[in-house]
Design an enzyme around this catalytic site. Structure first.
Site, PDB file in Angstrom:
ATOM      1  N   PRO A   2       0.824  -1.205   0.000  1.00 27.93           N
ATOM      2  CA  PRO A   2       0.000   0.000   0.000  1.00 27.93           C
ATOM      3  C   PRO A   2       0.866   1.268   0.000  1.00 27.93           C
ATOM      4  O   PRO A   2       1.639   1.493   0.919  1.00 27.93           O
ATOM      5  CB  PRO A   2      -0.800  -0.099   1.300  1.00 27.93           C
ATOM      6  CG  PRO A   2      -0.558  -1.457   1.835  1.00 27.93           C
ATOM      7  CD  PRO A   2       0.722  -1.937   1.252  1.00 27.93           C
ATOM      8  N   GLU A   3       0.741   2.052  -1.062  1.00 30.67           N
ATOM      9  CA  GLU A   3       1.374   3.362  -1.126  1.00 30.67           C
ATOM     10  C   GLU A   3       0.237   4.382  -1.066  1.00 30.67           C
ATOM     11  O   GLU A   3      -0.900   4.008  -0.794  1.00 30.67           O
ATOM     12  CB  GLU A   3       2.205   3.491  -2.412  1.00 30.67           C
ATOM     13  CG  GLU A   3       3.226   2.361  -2.564  1.00 30.67           C
ATOM     14  CD  GLU A   3       4.062   2.456  -3.831  1.00 30.67           C
ATOM     15  OE1 GLU A   3       4.305   3.582  -4.293  1.00 30.67           O
ATOM     16  OE2 GLU A   3       4.462   1.409  -4.368  1.00 30.67           O
TER      17      GLU A   3
END
Length: 264
Positions: A2-3
């Site tokens: 997850p960015e």
DNA sequence: ACCGCGTCCTGTTAGC
DNA sequence: TGCTAACAGGACGCGG
């Protein structure tokens, strides 16, 4: 992993599912997942859900803030009633109406930290600007980069310089900007820095629009995949759209993809 | 101040 | 076929 776009999609999902709900308790299924929980017995209702960099910030009516970082494989999955955990469920947020938010995390790097709303949290305090806000611009980035000799890819991954980028989008942004990831920060021209800024905003907005990038672990709160993986140009690819074979190297210990024909 | 490397962890995959 | 080793990487601490 997850960015920023994935975390943003998760924030949207949390707003759809748990906003306004009364949080009864947080169950920790694996030690080392939930921090400072012993100081809090009552939470109240969820009144605000936001993001800073890759940190998720949940505020409750009892003036408590719950900070969640998913690291690489963390997931937040909403269950309206049937709360079936699995062997990777590290914690569960249990709501009064019988629903729950599961925190699943294969590699166990993610964590949940609980604070008073007014507490200053060092990890968040030291973050650089939000890339989608106006204070992240050519002027700011030029100022930062002029004294930096590290490869630009490494600098884009530094959360104190810019908050929210991770390994996938750093490679994608530099490909779009036509800049080699190995270029030292202080060696970039004004135009090149401007291109990095513009393409950062462009790539992130497109990825948010697509609901994030699902390569293996990432899922939205309702357990759906994102679709930006279909639009990736270099990460995990063998060939560039120009037909050239992509180069793959390690920078800052991470796989880095680039095209010698399109990037210089 | 800055840079780069090692560390944490487990499921998947490559290689012998 | 079956085992082992390499690989995936976000944040942080440390040494240079």
């Amino acid at each position: 992993m997850p960015e920023l776009p994935e975390v943003q999609s998760i924030i949207s999902g949390l707003n759809r599912t748990i906003l306004g709900k009364h949080l009864n308790r947080i169950d920790e299924h694996r030690k080392g997942t939930v921090f400072n929980e012993e100081n809090y017995t009552e939470f109240g209702e969820i009144v605000d859900i936001s993001r800073r960099g890759k940190y998720i910030i949940i505020l409750t009516s009892d003036r408590i803030k719950i900070i969640i970082h998913l690291r690489m494989t963390g997931k937040l999955i909403y269950r309206s009633r049937e709360i079936k955990t699995n062997k990777h469920t590290r914690a569960t947020l249990v709501f009064q109406d019988g629903s729950a938010l599961l925190f699943d995390d294969v590699r166990t790097f993610g964590r949940i930290e609980i604070y008073r709303a007014e507490d200053i949290v060092a990890a968040i305090e030291t973050l650089g600007p939000e890339p989608l806000r106006e204070d992240f611009g050519k002027k700011y980035l030029s100022m930062i980069l002029k004294s930096r000799t590290a490869p630009i890819k490494n600098l884009l991954l530094n959360q104190r310089i810019i908050a929210g980028l991770g390994n996938i989008y750093a490679s994608e942004i530099l490909h779009r900007a036509g800049i080699l990831p190995t270029r030292p920060g202080n060696n970039l021209s004004g135009n090149e820095i401007g291109s990095i800024v513009n393409n950062t905003k462009k790539v992130l907005l497109e990825a948010i629009e697509a609901g994030g990038t699902t390569i293996s672990d990432y899922r939205q709160v309702e357990n759906k995949a994102g679709s930006y993986q279909k639009m990736l140009k270099v990460y995990g690819k063998d060939f560039c759209s120009c037909g050239s074979r992509l180069n793959r190297i390690k920078l800052a210990g991470r796989s880095t993809f680039y095209c010698v024909k399109c990037q210089s």
